[in-house]
Design an enzyme around this catalytic site. Structure first.
Site, mmCIF file in Angstrom:
data_model
loop_
_atom_site.group_PDB
_atom_site.id
_atom_site.type_symbol
_atom_site.label_atom_id
_atom_site.label_comp_id
_atom_site.label_asym_id
_atom_site.label_seq_id
_atom_site.Cartn_x
_atom_site.Cartn_y
_atom_site.Cartn_z
ATOM 1 N N GLU A 1 -3.281 -0.286 8.184
ATOM 2 C CA GLU A 1 -2.099 0.098 8.963
ATOM 3 C C GLU A 1 -2.209 -0.491 10.352
ATOM 4 O O GLU A 1 -3.292 -0.455 10.958
ATOM 5 C CB GLU A 1 -1.983 1.629 9.132
ATOM 6 C CG GLU A 1 -1.596 2.377 7.891
ATOM 7 C CD GLU A 1 -1.496 3.884 8.128
ATOM 8 O OE1 GLU A 1 -1.245 4.306 9.266
ATOM 9 O OE2 GLU A 1 -1.690 4.622 7.153
ATOM 10 N N GLU B 1 -7.452 8.327 6.424
ATOM 11 C CA GLU B 1 -7.761 8.989 7.692
ATOM 12 C C GLU B 1 -8.255 10.432 7.537
ATOM 13 O O GLU B 1 -7.580 11.385 7.974
ATOM 14 C CB GLU B 1 -6.539 8.957 8.606
ATOM 15 C CG GLU B 1 -6.035 7.558 8.904
ATOM 16 C CD GLU B 1 -4.955 7.535 9.990
ATOM 17 O OE1 GLU B 1 -4.519 8.604 10.443
ATOM 18 O OE2 GLU B 1 -4.557 6.423 10.396
ATOM 19 N N TYR C 1 -4.138 1.492 15.879
ATOM 20 C CA TYR C 1 -2.923 1.612 16.686
ATOM 21 C C TYR C 1 -3.160 1.433 18.184
ATOM 22 O O TYR C 1 -2.374 0.825 18.878
ATOM 23 C CB TYR C 1 -2.256 2.977 16.458
ATOM 24 C CG TYR C 1 -1.642 3.081 15.081
ATOM 25 C CD1 TYR C 1 -0.372 2.567 14.846
ATOM 26 C CD2 TYR C 1 -2.343 3.640 14.017
ATOM 27 C CE1 TYR C 1 0.196 2.622 13.577
ATOM 28 C CE2 TYR C 1 -1.782 3.695 12.748
ATOM 29 C CZ TYR C 1 -0.522 3.188 12.533
ATOM 30 O OH TYR C 1 0.029 3.224 11.288
ATOM 31 N N ARG D 1 0.851 -1.184 0.000
ATOM 32 C CA ARG D 1 0.000 0.000 0.000
ATOM 33 C C ARG D 1 0.889 1.237 0.000
ATOM 34 O O ARG D 1 1.707 1.418 0.899
ATOM 35 C CB ARG D 1 -0.898 -0.011 1.243
ATOM 36 C CG ARG D 1 -1.672 1.258 1.419
ATOM 37 C CD ARG D 1 -2.626 1.252 2.613
ATOM 38 N NE ARG D 1 -3.268 2.546 2.684
ATOM 39 C CZ ARG D 1 -3.239 3.359 3.746
ATOM 40 N NH1 ARG D 1 -2.649 2.973 4.856
ATOM 41 N NH2 ARG D 1 -3.831 4.526 3.702
ATOM 42 N N ASN E 1 -7.217 1.573 9.985
ATOM 43 C CA ASN E 1 -5.903 1.797 10.586
ATOM 44 C C ASN E 1 -6.069 1.682 12.080
ATOM 45 O O ASN E 1 -6.857 2.419 12.681
ATOM 46 C CB ASN E 1 -5.374 3.193 10.243
ATOM 47 C CG ASN E 1 -4.953 3.304 8.789
ATOM 48 O OD1 ASN E 1 -4.979 2.318 8.046
ATOM 49 N ND2 ASN E 1 -4.562 4.495 8.372
ATOM 50 N N HIS F 1 -3.016 10.879 0.856
ATOM 51 C CA HIS F 1 -2.436 10.674 2.185
ATOM 52 C C HIS F 1 -1.832 12.018 2.615
ATOM 53 O O HIS F 1 -0.630 12.132 2.861
ATOM 54 C CB HIS F 1 -1.411 9.535 2.149
ATOM 55 C CG HIS F 1 -1.154 8.883 3.481
ATOM 56 N ND1 HIS F 1 -1.276 7.525 3.699
ATOM 57 C CD2 HIS F 1 -0.776 9.398 4.661
ATOM 58 C CE1 HIS F 1 -0.980 7.238 4.953
ATOM 59 N NE2 HIS F 1 -0.657 8.358 5.560
HETATM 60 C C1 FCB Z 1 -1.279 7.097 10.777
HETATM 61 C C2 FCB Z 1 -0.861 7.629 9.422
HETATM 62 C C3 FCB Z 1 0.490 7.136 8.966
HETATM 63 C C4 FCB Z 1 1.488 7.060 10.092
HETATM 64 C C5 FCB Z 1 0.913 6.341 11.287
HETATM 65 C C6 FCB Z 1 1.853 6.182 12.435
HETATM 66 O O1 FCB Z 1 -2.190 7.977 11.357
HETATM 67 O O2 FCB Z 1 -1.817 7.276 8.462
HETATM 68 O O3 FCB Z 1 0.912 7.944 7.908
HETATM 69 O O4 FCB Z 1 1.942 8.318 10.400
HETATM 70 O O5 FCB Z 1 -0.245 6.989 11.722
#
Ligand code: FCB
Length: 454
Positions: free
Chosen positions: A355, A167, A299, A78, A297, A122
């Site tokens: 992500e 995002e 985290y 990607r 995405n 992006h």
């Molecule tokens: C996300 C972004 C990516 C990267 C990660 C850590 O929000 O999409 O570009 O910065 O965080």
């Protein structure tokens, strides 16, 4: 526990990057200026005073990077396209050299049997469009459709997976609301307008991409956060609902045909005095254009607490939690919860984790190795959660680790490393970390042997 976790036969294993974070060559071959060029060139905006002018120099080292992907055994990659490389002024004159770069990249991927997943936006808006007001203006959405048309007309015969936006919450609210991302504006009303035009442009673009790229799968990527109340108090529940509405439902609901959530509309008005006057007749239908997949995405999770003095207990106990170098709590079960919710609440045809990854301080051992065991454990725990979700019927089709290599982490510059490949930014040498070697094995075996605490 030492059990083998195997993924479905056609599960797609990938890695992700974005143009501004890796390409460099910020003013080469006719590329126009982007809002991130302007922002990073403004003193005080980036933590270490750095810029993406060179970044990973991927624009010149792309072939070597493709070989690296092949070494890892990646099945999908990607990446994003730099809009001002294609249209230096945002619209109008097309820069063929910019298109040629991505054309070669796509061919190089296909030669290596790696499926390209292209993200159109992006965050690197052409500065010229920002000079006209940027995303808070409807004209930016119109320009985006023109850009999507140019790119999909050129690559649509070979690229079959398209992500319109990455995002939009971050692009709108960090860029125009809080001002910590480009273009660095602090105006909540402008951020709401920007979010609306991002979603509108997504809807318009899906149709254009489909007409240029027969049988293409089109989707959008959202940053979604499992928001949990800090305590069982009613106040904390209300706070969690507000944050969930702001970060998750504000995007999910309109994309899946439910319109803007009324409680969030009221909250925007009450807390920020913001309205929805920019919405025109028919917009909500356009934004709800059917999509083939959602990119998620993931985290961390968010723990919500209302600050009212009578609210108690103060917070949930996260003292046992691990936190990444970003200060983000490691919370793999929340990925599972989010995937279940997406599936059962929104009935999404296909989901990809577009992500997932972590920044930890990496150190190079004397033998030259980078033993990033914490990153490896993070990835393993999240893949375990993803696997559990698949077992529960979630149509999760693939996983992209963030990131293929260390890169420019936006306002944090080069101070945070997310790669499974280490990049020495002085020499541009790439070196596989332990997590990268582990991931290569996961791909080869389509799964891994889960070792608790390993
Ligand atoms: C996300 C972004 C990516 C990267 C990660 C850590 O929000 O999409 O570009 O910065 O965080």
């Amino acid at each position: 526990m030492n059990e083998m976790i195997t993924f479905p036969k056609d599960f797609l294993w990938g890695a992700a990057t974005s143009a501004y974070q890796i390409e460099g060559a910020w003013d080469e071959d006719g590329k126009g200026e982007s809002i991130w060029d302007r922002f990073s060139h403004t003193p005080g905006k980036i933590m270490d005073g750095s810029t993406g002018d060179v970044a990973c120099d991927h624009y010149h080292r792309w072939e070597q990077d493709l070989d690296l992907m092949q070494t890892l055994g990646l099945q999908a990659y990607r990446f994003s396209i730099s809009w001002p490389r294609i249209l230096p002024d945002g619209r109008g004159q097309v820069n063929q050299k910019g298109l040629d770069f991505y054309d070669r990249l796509v061919d190089g991927l296909l030669q290596r049997h790696i499926t390209p997943f292209v993200t159109l936006y992006h965050w690197d808006l052409p500065q010229r469009l920002q000079d006209e007001g940027g995303w808070p203006q409807r004209s930016a959405a119109e320009a985006f459709v023109h850009y999507a048309d140019v790119v999909s007309a050129r690559l649509g015969d070979r690229v079959k997976h398209w992500i319109t936006h990455n995002e939009p919450w971050v692009a709108a609210f960090l860029g125009y609301g809080m001002g910590v991302h480009a273009p660095g504006i602090q105006d909540f009303q402008l951020a709401v307008n920007a979010a609306h035009h991002l979603l509108l442009s997504h809807g318009w673009a899906t149709e254009v991409i489909r007409s240029n790229s027969p049988h293409a799968q089109v989707g959008i990527t959202l940053n979604l956060n499992d928001v949990v109340p800090a305590s069982p108090s009613a106040l904390d529940y209300a706070a969690a609902r507000e944050i969930d509405g702001f970060t998750n439902r504000w995007f999910l609901d309109p994309i899946f045909g439910r319109g803007y959530p009324p409680d969030v509309v009221a909250w925007f008005q009450r807390v920020h005095g913001a309205d929805l006057q920019c919405v025109q007749d028919g917009d909500m239908d356009i934004m709800a254009a059917p999509i083939d997949f959602l990119g998620h995405n993931y985290y961390t999770r968010t723990v919500a607490r209302d600050a009212a003095p009578e609210n108690a207990p103060r917070s949930i106990d996260t003292t046992d939690s691990e936190f990444t170098e970003m200060g983000w709590e490691v919370a793999p079960r929340s990925l599972f919860r989010m995937l279940i919710r997406l599936h059962y609440h929104y009935q999404i045809p296909h989901i990809y984790i577009t992500e997932n990854g972590a920044a930890f301080p990496d150190s190079i051992s004397e033998d030259g190795d980078i033993r990033d065991t914490r990153r490896l454990a993070y990835l393993q725990a999240h893949l375990q959660a993803a696997h559990d979700a698949i077992q529960c019927g979630v149509p999760l089709r693939g996983y992209f680790v963030w990131s293929l290599m260390d890169n420019f982490e936006w306002s944090f510059g080069y101070t945070k490393r997310f790669g499974i490949v280490y990049v020495d930014f002085d020499t541009q040498e790439r070196r596989l970390k332990q997590s990268g070697r582990w991931y290569r094995q996961v791909i080869a075996e389509n799964g891994f042997r889960f070792r608790n605490g390993s």
